[in-house]
Design an enzyme around this catalytic site. Structure first.
Site, mmCIF file in Angstrom:
data_model
loop_
_atom_site.group_PDB
_atom_site.id
_atom_site.type_symbol
_atom_site.label_atom_id
_atom_site.label_comp_id
_atom_site.label_asym_id
_atom_site.label_seq_id
_atom_site.Cartn_x
_atom_site.Cartn_y
_atom_site.Cartn_z
ATOM 1 C CB CYS A 154 41.101 -12.624 14.825
ATOM 2 S SG CYS A 154 41.385 -14.214 14.057
ATOM 3 C CD GLU A 155 39.634 -12.065 7.315
ATOM 4 O OE1 GLU A 155 38.958 -11.040 7.175
ATOM 5 O OE2 GLU A 155 40.307 -12.574 6.401
ATOM 6 C CG HIS A 156 42.016 -16.292 10.171
ATOM 7 N ND1 HIS A 156 43.218 -15.623 10.256
ATOM 8 C CD2 HIS A 156 41.661 -16.269 8.864
ATOM 9 C CE1 HIS A 156 43.572 -15.226 9.043
ATOM 10 N NE2 HIS A 156 42.657 -15.598 8.196
ATOM 11 C CG HIS A 157 40.592 -18.070 15.598
ATOM 12 N ND1 HIS A 157 41.776 -17.605 15.058
ATOM 13 C CD2 HIS A 157 40.719 -19.414 15.671
ATOM 14 C CE1 HIS A 157 42.586 -18.623 14.823
ATOM 15 N NE2 HIS A 157 41.981 -19.728 15.189
ATOM 16 C CD GLN A 199 48.628 -6.734 14.205
ATOM 17 O OE1 GLN A 199 48.245 -7.604 14.993
ATOM 18 N NE2 GLN A 199 49.747 -6.054 14.384
ATOM 19 C CG HIS A 254 46.109 -11.390 16.980
ATOM 20 N ND1 HIS A 254 45.587 -11.500 15.726
ATOM 21 C CD2 HIS A 254 46.977 -10.349 16.936
ATOM 22 C CE1 HIS A 254 46.106 -10.562 14.950
ATOM 23 N NE2 HIS A 254 46.957 -9.863 15.659
ATOM 24 C CB CYS A 310 42.523 -16.349 18.069
ATOM 25 S SG CYS A 310 43.595 -15.342 17.056
HETATM 26 ZN ZN LIG Z 1 42.716 -15.636 15.012
#
Ligand SMILES: [Zn+2]
Length: 223
Positions: free
Chosen positions: A111-114, A152, A180, A182
């Site tokens: 996941c590129e956010h976390h 995703q 995910h 996260c």
């Molecule tokens: Zn995430």
């Protein structure tokens, strides 16, 4: 926290993506892998040191270099266009013009956010218009796009777009069902939830064709 940090945090936890293309800079591959590994090694050292870890401890000594190599060569190796699976196809000599489904392809992404893992299954289908690809090619395409900082929805679209290009047809579909970490291991800690994304091209926009594909995915393969 500044206003823009708060805004980006919110986008992060909602996992919204506004772009089908991985946001890479134009100079992304000006630097050799070894130079990237050396720089990231220092960055990882800095993170662990800031957290208060003793990097002279035997157990931690190799971690910065190990993580840097893993980022560049493995889990984010699919950023590099040079590693894209070759686009070789074969003529459809069996004249099999029905749907071909490759299901339960394992997805390991990040996941590129976390920067936490996304783990799940991809189900990919196409209807040949004269060209076919080897079955392992579909796995390799999934894996190539998964090995990036990802969202995703974007991963699903990138797989479909690449197969459309390789096969020369719009009749391609992909469904991904993934967990995910996260979401599952932090934040609201919802262990059971998974996220389903789907992209239906060409004939798969048709209700009956789409239903056929989704029914195949549900088949319990015994062997
Ligand atoms: Zn995430």
């Amino acid at each position: 926290m500044c206003k823009s940090d708060a805004f980006h945090d919110e986008i992060g936890d909602d996992h919204i993506s506004t772009n089908d293309h991985t946001p890479l800079r134009a100079d992304a591959f000006n630097m050799a892998d070894d130079e990237k590994i050396a720089l990231i090694k220092k960055d990882v050292e800095s993170i662990l040191t800031t957290l208060g870890m003793d990097l002279t401890d035997d157990s931690l000594k190799g971690t910065p270099n190990r993580v840097a190599k893993m980022f560049v060569k493995e889990i984010f190796g699919g950023l590099n266009p040079a590693k894209k699976p070759s686009a070789s196809t074969f003529d459809n000599k069996y004249k099999y013009n029905e749907m071909l489904v490759e299901k339960n392809i394992v997805v390991y992404s990040t996941c590129e956010h976390h920067l936490l893992p996304i783990v799940g299954r991809a189900h990919v289908a196409y209807i040949s218009n004269g060209k076919v690809v080897g079955l392992s090619k579909m796995n390799r395409i999934v894996d190539f796009y998964a090995k990036r900082p990802q969202v995703q929805e974007r991963l699903t679209i990138q797989i479909v777009e690449e197969l459309k290009r390789v096969l020369g047809t719009e009749d391609v579909a992909c469904v991904i069902d993934a967990k995910h970490l996260c979401v599952n291991s932090r934040g609201i800690r919802d262990i059971e939830s998974s996220t389903v994304t789907a992209e239906f091209g060409g004939a798969f926009k048709n209700e009956i064709t789409r239903r056929e594909f989704l029914d195949y995915i549900k088949l319990d393969t015994q062997f």
